[in-house]
Design a protein around this motif. Sequence first.
Motif, PDB file in Angstrom:
ATOM      1  N   THR A 101       0.754  -1.236  -0.005  1.00 49.80           N
ATOM      2  CA  THR A 101      -0.194   0.118   0.117  1.00 49.80           C
ATOM      3  C   THR A 101       0.942   1.230   0.005  1.00 49.80           C
ATOM      4  OG1 THR A 101      -1.611  -1.257   1.372  1.00 49.80           O
ATOM      5  CG2 THR A 101      -1.826   1.178   1.145  1.00 49.80           C
ATOM      6  N   LYS A 102       0.503   2.306  -0.772  1.00 51.10           N
ATOM      7  CA  LYS A 102       1.515   3.193  -1.102  1.00 51.10           C
ATOM      8  C   LYS A 102       1.552   3.947   0.348  1.00 51.10           C
ATOM      9  CE  LYS A 102       1.709   7.454  -3.943  1.00 51.10           C
ATOM     10  NZ  LYS A 102       1.286   8.234  -4.963  1.00 51.10           N
ATOM     11  N   GLY A 103       2.615   4.462   0.748  1.00 49.61           N
ATOM     12  CA  GLY A 103       3.062   5.257   1.793  1.00 49.61           C
ATOM     13  C   GLY A 103       3.288   4.189   3.233  1.00 49.61           C
ATOM     14  N   SER A 104       2.996   3.284   2.989  1.00 45.87           N
ATOM     15  CA  SER A 104       3.179   2.290   4.166  1.00 45.87           C
ATOM     16  C   SER A 104       4.657   1.879   4.337  1.00 45.87           C
ATOM     17  CB  SER A 104       2.503   0.896   3.734  1.00 45.87           C
ATOM     18  OG  SER A 104       2.814   0.082   2.888  1.00 45.87           O
ATOM     19  N   GLN A 105       5.035   1.511   5.713  1.00 45.19           N
ATOM     20  CA  GLN A 105       6.331   1.028   6.204  1.00 45.19           C
ATOM     21  C   GLN A 105       6.226   0.166   7.269  1.00 45.19           C
ATOM     22  OE1 GLN A 105       8.746   3.793   4.932  1.00 45.19           O
ATOM     23  NE2 GLN A 105      10.428   2.527   5.714  1.00 45.19           N
ATOM     24  N   PHE A 106       6.739  -1.060   6.756  1.00 49.11           N
ATOM     25  CA  PHE A 106       6.663  -2.138   7.696  1.00 49.11           C
ATOM     26  C   PHE A 106       7.866  -3.013   7.340  1.00 49.11           C
ATOM     27  CE2 PHE A 106       4.304  -2.849   3.849  1.00 49.11           C
ATOM     28  CZ  PHE A 106       4.766  -4.123   3.331  1.00 49.11           C
ATOM     29  N   PHE A 107       7.793  -4.219   8.231  1.00 46.04           N
ATOM     30  CA  PHE A 107       8.865  -5.265   8.026  1.00 46.04           C
ATOM     31  C   PHE A 107       8.393  -6.495   7.366  1.00 46.04           C
ATOM     32  CE2 PHE A 107      11.945  -2.752  10.270  1.00 46.04           C
ATOM     33  CZ  PHE A 107      13.252  -3.343   9.860  1.00 46.04           C
ATOM     34  N   VAL A 124      10.001  -2.925   3.831  1.00 44.28           N
ATOM     35  CA  VAL A 124       9.478  -2.165   2.721  1.00 44.28           C
ATOM     36  C   VAL A 124       8.934  -1.015   3.071  1.00 44.28           C
ATOM     37  CG1 VAL A 124       7.306  -2.659   1.310  1.00 44.28           C
ATOM     38  CG2 VAL A 124       8.615  -4.521   1.985  1.00 44.28           C
ATOM     39  N   GLY A 125       9.406  -0.111   2.255  1.00 41.08           N
ATOM     40  CA  GLY A 125       8.575   1.174   2.534  1.00 41.08           C
ATOM     41  C   GLY A 125       9.869   2.368   1.864  1.00 41.08           C
ATOM     42  N   ARG A 126       9.851   3.387   2.375  1.00 45.01           N
ATOM     43  CA  ARG A 126      10.905   4.442   1.691  1.00 45.01           C
ATOM     44  C   ARG A 126      12.179   4.218   2.523  1.00 45.01           C
ATOM     45  NH1 ARG A 126       9.114   9.248  -0.481  1.00 45.01           N
ATOM     46  NH2 ARG A 126       6.750   9.702  -0.901  1.00 45.01           N
ATOM     47  N   SER A 127      13.349   4.101   1.737  1.00 47.51           N
ATOM     48  CA  SER A 127      14.497   4.181   2.168  1.00 47.51           C
ATOM     49  C   SER A 127      15.098   2.820   2.935  1.00 47.51           C
ATOM     50  CB  SER A 127      15.388   5.076   2.710  1.00 47.51           C
ATOM     51  OG  SER A 127      15.307   6.323   1.929  1.00 47.51           O
ATOM     52  N   PRO A 128      14.445   1.607   2.479  1.00 44.97           N
ATOM     53  CA  PRO A 128      14.337   0.418   3.425  1.00 44.97           C
ATOM     54  C   PRO A 128      15.725  -0.227   3.914  1.00 44.97           C
ATOM     55  CG  PRO A 128      14.247  -0.220   0.818  1.00 44.97           C
ATOM     56  CD  PRO A 128      14.150   1.294   0.943  1.00 44.97           C
ATOM     57  N   VAL A 129      15.665  -0.309   5.150  1.00 40.22           N
ATOM     58  CA  VAL A 129      17.007  -0.958   5.770  1.00 40.22           C
ATOM     59  C   VAL A 129      17.015  -2.563   5.490  1.00 40.22           C
ATOM     60  CG1 VAL A 129      15.639  -1.552   7.965  1.00 40.22           C
ATOM     61  CG2 VAL A 129      18.149  -1.123   8.030  1.00 40.22           C
ATOM     62  N   PHE A 130      18.084  -2.998   5.371  1.00 40.17           N
ATOM     63  CA  PHE A 130      18.375  -4.395   5.484  1.00 40.17           C
ATOM     64  C   PHE A 130      18.975  -4.823   6.595  1.00 40.17           C
ATOM     65  CE2 PHE A 130      20.706  -8.513   4.511  1.00 40.17           C
ATOM     66  CZ  PHE A 130      19.528  -9.360   4.042  1.00 40.17           C
ATOM     67  N   LEU A 131      18.174  -5.191   7.607  1.00 44.35           N
ATOM     68  CA  LEU A 131      18.383  -5.494   9.030  1.00 44.35           C
ATOM     69  C   LEU A 131      18.867  -6.880   9.076  1.00 44.35           C
ATOM     70  CD1 LEU A 131      16.282  -4.868  12.138  1.00 44.35           C
ATOM     71  CD2 LEU A 131      17.750  -6.664  11.818  1.00 44.35           C
ATOM     72  N   ALA A 153       7.089   0.875  -1.629  1.00 52.93           N
ATOM     73  CA  ALA A 153       5.795   0.988  -1.208  1.00 52.93           C
ATOM     74  C   ALA A 153       5.177   2.276  -1.653  1.00 52.93           C
ATOM     75  CB  ALA A 153       5.808   1.134   0.609  1.00 52.93           C
ATOM     76  N   ASP A 154       5.179   2.190  -3.099  1.00 48.49           N
ATOM     77  CA  ASP A 154       4.491   3.231  -3.901  1.00 48.49           C
ATOM     78  C   ASP A 154       3.387   2.880  -4.764  1.00 48.49           C
ATOM     79  OD1 ASP A 154       5.843   1.377  -5.569  1.00 48.49           O
ATOM     80  OD2 ASP A 154       6.795   2.855  -6.860  1.00 48.49           O
ATOM     81  N   GLY A 155       2.553   1.683  -4.050  1.00 49.88           N
ATOM     82  CA  GLY A 155       1.355   1.219  -4.798  1.00 49.88           C
ATOM     83  C   GLY A 155       1.523   0.459  -6.138  1.00 49.88           C
ATOM     84  N   LYS A 156       2.755  -0.022  -6.288  1.00 47.29           N
ATOM     85  CA  LYS A 156       3.139  -0.492  -7.620  1.00 47.29           C
ATOM     86  C   LYS A 156       3.713  -2.022  -7.332  1.00 47.29           C
ATOM     87  CE  LYS A 156       4.098   3.657  -9.823  1.00 47.29           C
ATOM     88  NZ  LYS A 156       5.197   4.555 -10.533  1.00 47.29           N
ATOM     89  N   TRP A 157       3.564  -3.087  -8.188  1.00 42.15           N
ATOM     90  CA  TRP A 157       4.137  -4.045  -7.812  1.00 42.15           C
ATOM     91  C   TRP A 157       5.696  -4.116  -7.991  1.00 42.15           C
ATOM     92  CZ3 TRP A 157       2.491  -8.677  -6.046  1.00 42.15           C
ATOM     93  CH2 TRP A 157       1.016  -9.063  -5.987  1.00 42.15           C
ATOM     94  N   HIS A 158       6.523  -4.847  -7.476  1.00 41.52           N
ATOM     95  CA  HIS A 158       7.980  -4.756  -7.293  1.00 41.52           C
ATOM     96  C   HIS A 158       8.420  -6.186  -7.160  1.00 41.52           C
ATOM     97  CE1 HIS A 158       8.149  -0.737  -7.694  1.00 41.52           C
ATOM     98  NE2 HIS A 158       7.559  -0.326  -6.694  1.00 41.52           N
TER      99      HIS A 158
END
Length: 324
Positions: A101-107, A124-131, A153-158
């Motif tokens: 979903t656009k604008g979401s931020q989660f693991f 998943v989201g903006r500037s994602p971290v690889f933890l 998380a821009d609302g598109k398939w990746h």
Amino acid sequence: MEHLIRTRSRRRISLFVFILLHVTTTQAADPIDVLRVLELSENMEGVSLEAGLCTSRRGMEETDLAYKIDKKIQLSAPTKQLFPDSQFPEAFSLMATVRATKGSQFFLLSVYDDQGVQQLGLEVGRSPVFLYEDQRGQPPPEMYPIFKKINLADGKWHRIAYSVQGKSVTLYLDCQKVETLDLLRGDNAVVSTEGVTVFGTRLLDEGVFEGVIQQLLIDEDAQAAADYCVNYIPDCDSALPHNIQALDLQEKSRLGSDALMPSAEPDEPKEVSKKNRKGKKNKKKRDKGSKGKRKGKGKKGSRKKKHQEEGLEDSYPPSVHSSA
């Protein structure tokens, strides 16, 4: 002369058997299908089936299958279920096909040791971290690799694929190599299989998975990430690989006449009673996690908030691939 022919024949047979055994034993193992091991199902409350990355593929009328998740679900399992006969590989690929979903931020995926310390996380989201944090706590949270100016998380398939090898991690996004960053872990780094693996969030996090997911794989081959769009989820002008296609067809056969048709509006999720046989185990892990030495969680939370406030440019990635 006859004795010589028989001897040569036996040698050829022995050589053939040796080659066959060698190929069999060195053949790469199938990747771990995390969604199947964790038993994600459209029969869960808040989960429904809808079209995946491609609404049609060359030579096929059926759509790709994916899971739409529109409410918080609790999905976890002992990591041993993912690796029943082996340890977590030191070199590996972590791959997913997802529309967040656009604008979401989660693991999307979190792996914890038996003390409740998160050792692996795919954000998943903006500037994602690889933890990633090995058994010695390396790298520390302030040194986690961050893929800046990427928005997953821009609302598109990746199609997201991480390759971990040595002291580096490489991100491949929508079939393109994006960047390789340092992963300053120790030698002989270990991710424990004695803890728990969680889908769609982190323990004690408020942010949860929002969107549609088609695939989530762990492969014991660091090269698999580079070939993800060839071997697992190719473009829509190609058929799915046979093994993936067969699994999709099995699922559709089970669904019978309600198999998916391309649609902008997915079916309403089925309301069923909750069944969480792992609830007690998860509660114990949450208790451990709240008492454990979760390093840098406050920093990570503030970093996430900062992402949302910065309004980073969506300079990458480009839109892809779904065909009508």
